[in-house]
Design a protein around this motif. Structure first.
Motif, short mmCIF file in Angstrom:
data_model
loop_
_atom_site.label_atom_id
_atom_site.label_comp_id
_atom_site.label_asym_id
_atom_site.label_seq_id
_atom_site.Cartn_x
_atom_site.Cartn_y
_atom_site.Cartn_z
N SER A 170 4.07 77.98 30.74
CA SER A 170 2.65 77.65 30.67
C SER A 170 2.27 76.93 29.35
O SER A 170 2.93 77.12 28.32
N ASP A 171 1.19 76.12 29.45
CA ASP A 171 0.72 75.38 28.28
C ASP A 171 0.36 76.33 27.14
O ASP A 171 0.71 76.09 25.99
N THR A 172 -0.36 77.42 27.47
CA THR A 172 -0.78 78.35 26.42
C THR A 172 0.42 78.89 25.67
O THR A 172 0.42 78.95 24.44
N GLU A 173 1.45 79.27 26.43
CA GLU A 173 2.62 79.87 25.79
C GLU A 173 3.35 78.85 24.92
O GLU A 173 3.69 79.13 23.77
N ILE A 174 3.57 77.65 25.45
CA ILE A 174 4.34 76.67 24.67
C ILE A 174 3.55 76.20 23.45
O ILE A 174 4.11 75.98 22.37
N ILE A 175 2.23 76.07 23.58
CA ILE A 175 1.41 75.64 22.44
C ILE A 175 1.46 76.69 21.33
O ILE A 175 1.60 76.37 20.14
N ILE A 225 11.65 65.66 14.18
CA ILE A 225 11.79 64.95 15.45
C ILE A 225 11.64 65.98 16.55
O ILE A 225 12.31 67.01 16.53
N VAL A 226 10.71 65.74 17.44
CA VAL A 226 10.42 66.72 18.48
C VAL A 226 10.91 66.21 19.83
O VAL A 226 10.59 65.10 20.24
N ASP A 227 11.68 67.06 20.49
CA ASP A 227 12.25 66.71 21.79
C ASP A 227 11.76 67.72 22.82
O ASP A 227 11.99 68.91 22.68
N GLY A 228 11.04 67.24 23.82
CA GLY A 228 10.62 68.15 24.90
C GLY A 228 9.17 68.61 24.82
O GLY A 228 8.73 69.42 25.61
N ASP A 285 -2.41 68.45 28.69
CA ASP A 285 -3.06 69.44 27.83
C ASP A 285 -2.25 69.68 26.55
O ASP A 285 -2.82 69.85 25.47
N GLN A 286 -0.93 69.68 26.66
CA GLN A 286 -0.09 69.81 25.46
C GLN A 286 -0.31 68.61 24.55
O GLN A 286 -0.42 68.74 23.33
N ALA A 287 -0.39 67.41 25.16
CA ALA A 287 -0.58 66.18 24.37
C ALA A 287 -1.94 66.20 23.68
O ALA A 287 -2.06 65.80 22.51
N TRP A 341 -3.64 68.78 22.71
CA TRP A 341 -3.56 69.71 21.57
C TRP A 341 -2.88 69.03 20.38
O TRP A 341 -3.34 69.09 19.25
N LEU A 342 -1.77 68.33 20.69
CA LEU A 342 -0.99 67.71 19.61
C LEU A 342 -1.79 66.61 18.89
O LEU A 342 -1.81 66.54 17.66
N VAL A 343 -2.49 65.80 19.68
CA VAL A 343 -3.27 64.72 19.07
C VAL A 343 -4.45 65.29 18.27
O VAL A 343 -4.83 64.75 17.22
N GLN A 344 -4.99 66.39 18.76
CA GLN A 344 -6.06 67.07 18.00
C GLN A 344 -5.53 67.52 16.62
O GLN A 344 -6.20 67.34 15.61
N GLN A 345 -4.31 68.07 16.61
CA GLN A 345 -3.69 68.49 15.33
C GLN A 345 -3.48 67.28 14.43
O GLN A 345 -3.67 67.35 13.22
N HIS A 346 -3.12 66.16 15.04
CA HIS A 346 -2.90 64.90 14.30
C HIS A 346 -4.23 64.43 13.70
O HIS A 346 -4.31 64.06 12.53
N LYS A 347 -5.29 64.47 14.51
CA LYS A 347 -6.59 63.99 14.02
C LYS A 347 -7.16 64.90 12.94
O LYS A 347 -7.88 64.45 12.05
N LYS A 348 -6.83 66.19 13.02
CA LYS A 348 -7.30 67.13 11.99
C LYS A 348 -6.49 67.00 10.71
O LYS A 348 -6.79 67.61 9.69
#
Ligand code: AMP
Length: 177
Positions: A53-58, A75-78, A84-86, A88-95
């Motif tokens: 699940s997205d919640t768990e992997i995030i 380097i992130v693989d996978g 939804d994962q993306a 979250w990641l872009v939100q972290q990038h923007k912050k």
């Protein structure tokens, strides 16, 4: 942070490792991380080709990014594998919590990928499961690439059917530009 995306059999781990060595980055594979941290029950779910699940992997990835906060890049693989994962990641990038330098999209034909995976012989490398993972990639993961483009994240698309060396040269050139 450089993100490797592409279907199973594209060579993400091989190429991610090579680039990590070249740049002095840390290589993080979500699949490897999960295989060494999850219970047998959950691993069965993974072997059938199902995403967790997205919640768990995030949750797992945010801890992992904290632990790997160094001066070196990673380097992130996978990850990300869903929109939804993306997001979250872009939100972290923007912050400003992380910096996404580029995304490497590895394109591989189904035949080449299948040969590579059957040669590797992991639990989830059976023909049926390979097919399912490819369909899921096209349906769930590939749309992230367009979305990254809309968010002005740099995406390099690489032809990953070639030899390890050819593909590495190509990636290295794109990243160095
Ligand atoms: P991989 O080694 O990248 O092929 O990943 C193997 C398995 O780990 C996948 O089939 C999923 O079950 C799980 N997995 C890896 N990364 C993720 C992710 N970002 N989101 C959900 N499940 C994942």
């Amino acid at each position: 942070m450089i993100i490797f995306m592409g279907p199973a059999g594209a060579g993400k781990s091989v190429q991610g490792n090579l680039l990590a060595k070249e740049l002095g980055y840390i290589w993080v594979s979500t699949g490897d991380y999960l295989r060494s941290h999850l219970t047998e029950e959950r691993k069965k779910q993974m072997s059938a080709g199902n995403l967790i699940s997205d919640t768990e992997i995030i949750d797992i990835m945010s801890k992992c990014f904290e632990e790997t906060q160094t001066q070196n890049g990673i380097i992130v693989d996978g990850f990300p594998r869903t929109i939804d994962q993306a997001k979250w990641l872009v939100q972290q990038h923007k912050k400003g919590n992380i910096r996404i330098k580029a995304v490497i999209e590895m394109e591989v034909s189904e035949d080449v990928a299948k040969d590579r995976l059957l040669g590797r012989g992991r639990d989830d490398d059976k023909e049926e499961v390979i097919k399912k993972r490819r369909i899921d990639y096209e349906k769930i993961t590939r749309p992230i690439i367009n979305w990254f483009n809309e968010q002005n994240i740099t995406v390099y698309t690489i032809d990953a059917d070639g030899t390890i060396d050819e593909v590495h040269q190509d990636i290295s050139k794109k990243i160095g530009e």
